[in-house]
Structures are given as C-alpha cells and as structure tokens.
Design a protein around this motif. Structure first.
Motif, PDB file in Angstrom:
ATOM      1  N   VAL A  90      -8.554   1.459  -0.226  1.00 55.04           N
ATOM      2  CA  VAL A  90      -7.674   0.541  -0.586  1.00 55.04           C
ATOM      3  C   VAL A  90      -8.639  -0.853  -0.629  1.00 55.04           C
ATOM      4  N   PRO A  91      -9.103  -1.582  -1.472  1.00 47.67           N
ATOM      5  CA  PRO A  91     -10.168  -2.542  -1.203  1.00 47.67           C
ATOM      6  C   PRO A  91      -9.636  -3.595  -0.657  1.00 47.67           C
ATOM      7  N   ALA A  92     -10.255  -4.625  -0.442  1.00 45.43           N
ATOM      8  CA  ALA A  92      -9.776  -5.774   0.339  1.00 45.43           C
ATOM      9  C   ALA A  92      -8.837  -6.456  -0.623  1.00 45.43           C
ATOM     10  N   THR A  93      -7.722  -6.772   0.238  1.00 44.21           N
ATOM     11  CA  THR A  93      -6.398  -7.296  -0.303  1.00 44.21           C
ATOM     12  C   THR A  93      -5.943  -8.528   0.371  1.00 44.21           C
ATOM     13  N   THR A  94      -5.743  -9.535  -0.349  1.00 44.36           N
ATOM     14  CA  THR A  94      -5.201 -10.579   0.787  1.00 44.36           C
ATOM     15  C   THR A  94      -3.811 -11.091   0.218  1.00 44.36           C
ATOM     16  N   THR A  95      -3.107 -11.192   1.259  1.00 50.93           N
ATOM     17  CA  THR A  95      -1.684 -11.563   1.201  1.00 50.93           C
ATOM     18  C   THR A  95      -1.386 -12.759   0.955  1.00 50.93           C
ATOM     19  N   PRO A  96      -0.127 -13.203   0.528  1.00 53.38           N
ATOM     20  CA  PRO A  96       0.239 -14.588   0.199  1.00 53.38           C
ATOM     21  C   PRO A  96      -0.156 -15.585   1.672  1.00 53.38           C
ATOM     22  N   SER A  97       0.049 -15.010   2.732  1.00 46.04           N
ATOM     23  CA  SER A  97       0.220 -15.749   4.037  1.00 46.04           C
ATOM     24  C   SER A  97      -1.718 -15.845   4.368  1.00 46.04           C
ATOM     25  N   GLY A  98      -2.418 -15.187   3.576  1.00 46.23           N
ATOM     26  CA  GLY A  98      -3.918 -15.202   3.902  1.00 46.23           C
ATOM     27  C   GLY A  98      -4.325 -14.107   4.937  1.00 46.23           C
ATOM     28  N   LEU A  99      -3.731 -13.183   5.274  1.00 44.86           N
ATOM     29  CA  LEU A  99      -4.128 -12.093   5.782  1.00 44.86           C
ATOM     30  C   LEU A  99      -4.951 -10.953   5.020  1.00 44.86           C
ATOM     31  N   VAL A 100      -6.107 -10.473   5.428  1.00 46.67           N
ATOM     32  CA  VAL A 100      -7.045  -9.643   4.589  1.00 46.67           C
ATOM     33  C   VAL A 100      -6.733  -8.321   4.943  1.00 46.67           C
ATOM     34  N   PHE A 101      -6.666  -7.207   4.102  1.00 55.10           N
ATOM     35  CA  PHE A 101      -6.617  -5.760   4.758  1.00 55.10           C
ATOM     36  C   PHE A 101      -7.137  -4.965   3.724  1.00 55.10           C
ATOM     37  N   ALA A 102      -7.473  -3.847   4.327  1.00 55.12           N
ATOM     38  CA  ALA A 102      -7.973  -2.786   3.371  1.00 55.12           C
ATOM     39  C   ALA A 102      -7.753  -1.257   4.070  1.00 55.12           C
ATOM     40  N   HIS A 103      -8.000  -0.302   3.418  1.00 58.33           N
ATOM     41  CA  HIS A 103      -7.646   0.989   3.901  1.00 58.33           C
ATOM     42  C   HIS A 103      -9.094   1.808   3.740  1.00 58.33           C
ATOM     43  N   VAL A 104      -9.517   2.493   4.625  1.00 54.83           N
ATOM     44  CA  VAL A 104     -11.014   3.438   4.857  1.00 54.83           C
ATOM     45  C   VAL A 104     -10.604   4.592   5.240  1.00 54.83           C
ATOM     46  N   GLN A 105     -11.364   5.575   4.798  1.00 57.83           N
ATOM     47  CA  GLN A 105     -11.469   6.877   4.976  1.00 57.83           C
ATOM     48  C   GLN A 105     -12.617   7.292   5.829  1.00 57.83           C
ATOM     49  N   ASP A 106     -12.435   7.872   6.943  1.00 57.30           N
ATOM     50  CA  ASP A 106     -13.805   8.108   7.802  1.00 57.30           C
ATOM     51  C   ASP A 106     -14.459   9.351   7.230  1.00 57.30           C
ATOM     52  N   PRO A 107     -15.539   9.592   7.713  1.00 56.11           N
ATOM     53  CA  PRO A 107     -16.325  10.851   7.357  1.00 56.11           C
ATOM     54  C   PRO A 107     -15.527  12.066   7.323  1.00 56.11           C
ATOM     55  N   ALA A 108     -14.591  12.207   8.495  1.00 61.11           N
ATOM     56  CA  ALA A 108     -13.949  13.271   8.807  1.00 61.11           C
ATOM     57  C   ALA A 108     -12.654  13.513   7.929  1.00 61.11           C
ATOM     58  N   GLY A 109     -12.242  12.272   6.901  1.00 56.50           N
ATOM     59  CA  GLY A 109     -11.065  12.471   6.023  1.00 56.50           C
ATOM     60  C   GLY A 109     -10.059  11.680   6.674  1.00 56.50           C
ATOM     61  N   ASN A 110      -9.971  11.027   7.892  1.00 57.37           N
ATOM     62  CA  ASN A 110      -8.979  10.015   8.619  1.00 57.37           C
ATOM     63  C   ASN A 110      -8.919   9.006   7.972  1.00 57.37           C
ATOM     64  N   GLU A 111      -7.516   8.524   7.628  1.00 59.59           N
ATOM     65  CA  GLU A 111      -7.344   7.225   6.964  1.00 59.59           C
ATOM     66  C   GLU A 111      -6.965   6.334   8.293  1.00 59.59           C
ATOM     67  N   PHE A 112      -7.463   4.929   7.877  1.00 59.99           N
ATOM     68  CA  PHE A 112      -7.118   3.945   8.965  1.00 59.99           C
ATOM     69  C   PHE A 112      -7.406   2.915   8.276  1.00 59.99           C
ATOM     70  N   GLY A 113      -6.991   1.503   8.736  1.00 60.28           N
ATOM     71  CA  GLY A 113      -7.191   0.172   8.138  1.00 60.28           C
ATOM     72  C   GLY A 113      -7.713  -0.801   8.955  1.00 60.28           C
ATOM     73  N   VAL A 114      -8.164  -1.736   8.021  1.00 60.12           N
ATOM     74  CA  VAL A 114      -8.953  -2.932   8.983  1.00 60.12           C
ATOM     75  C   VAL A 114      -8.317  -4.224   8.302  1.00 60.12           C
ATOM     76  N   TYR A 115      -8.011  -5.269   9.192  1.00 59.28           N
ATOM     77  CA  TYR A 115      -7.521  -6.375   8.681  1.00 59.28           C
ATOM     78  C   TYR A 115      -8.128  -7.481   9.479  1.00 59.28           C
ATOM     79  N   LYS A 116      -8.018  -8.854   8.762  1.00 53.40           N
ATOM     80  CA  LYS A 116      -8.172 -10.192   9.585  1.00 53.40           C
ATOM     81  C   LYS A 116      -7.066 -10.810   9.562  1.00 53.40           C
ATOM     82  N   PRO A 117      -6.546 -11.261  10.483  1.00 52.91           N
ATOM     83  CA  PRO A 117      -5.345 -12.281  10.574  1.00 52.91           C
ATOM     84  C   PRO A 117      -5.463 -13.326   9.792  1.00 52.91           C
ATOM     85  N   ALA A 118      -4.572 -14.045   9.116  1.00 53.10           N
ATOM     86  CA  ALA A 118      -4.469 -15.294   8.451  1.00 53.10           C
ATOM     87  C   ALA A 118      -5.080 -16.204   9.204  1.00 53.10           C
TER      88      ALA A 118
END
Length: 118
Positions: A90-118
């Motif tokens: 899931v590419p970098a997405t900004t919410t209306p409040s300004g939080l930015v998040f994305a979803h990533v898959q690691d080399p083993a296939g596990n999904e996790f997310g990254v985010y920067k608070p607003a």
C-alpha cells in the motif's frame, strides 16, 4: 515515540461486525468510530487511549492483522525497504488529519505497516 518503535496495530477485515464481536469478547476491546474515516475505520482501546484500529477492507484488500512501526519519513522508509528486498503493498497515504502510512511486505512475505504521526 521514536523512529523504529512499534506504535500501533491494525486488524483489517471484510466483516467488521464479526471481528468486533470476536476481539471484543476475547480481549474486552472497545471500538469507537474514527472521526476521519466514518465507518471505514474503528479505533481500538481497552480503558485508555486507542492503541490500534479495525479497518473495514470492503473486500478491496486482504484480511490482515499487522503491526505498525513509527518512522521519520514514510517515502524514504519505503525506498529503503525496497532496496532491502521488501515490496510496497500500500503506497504512502495521507489521512485527513495528516498521518502518513503505508504497508510493506518483508523478503519472507510478512506484511507490516509504517507510519508517521500527524
């Protein structure tokens, strides 16, 4: 919280009512609508501040349960993840409040997310 800290969790489901019943009864989780998202997202808490969310995928994304890591710069973290063999789901997405998040898959296939608070 600082860069690299797990700061949030998210359950994504195409059946939010069943997930709320399951997690609510199992862990005594409480669910409240997210003011930025309406019915698409519910904030999860026990007795204090929210620690996670329940996303209504509407069948557009796979069901998931993931952890979310705080980062200083979401786009830079996505670039680094790809250099290290990861894949952006899931590419970098900004919410209306300004939080930015994305979803990533690691080399083993596990999904996790990254985010920067607003």
């Amino acid at each position: 919280m600082s860069h690299g800290t797990v700061g949030w969790m998210q359950v994504g489901t195409d059946d939010p009512a069943t997930a709320k019943k399951f997690y609510g009864e199992l862990f005594d989780w409480k669910f409240a609508g997210d003011p930025d998202s309406g019915d698409a997202y519910a904030l999860v808490s026990t007795t204090g501040a929210p620690f996670g969310g329940l996303a209504n995928t509407g069948g557009k994304f796979p069901n998931h349960a993931i952890f979310m890591v705080i980062v200083d710069d979401v786009p830079a973290s996505l670039e680094q993840a790809e250099r290290l063999g990861g894949k952006v789901l899931v590419p970098a997405t900004t919410t209306p409040s300004g939080l930015v998040f994305a979803h990533v898959q690691d080399p083993a296939g596990n999904e996790f997310g990254v985010y920067k608070p607003a």
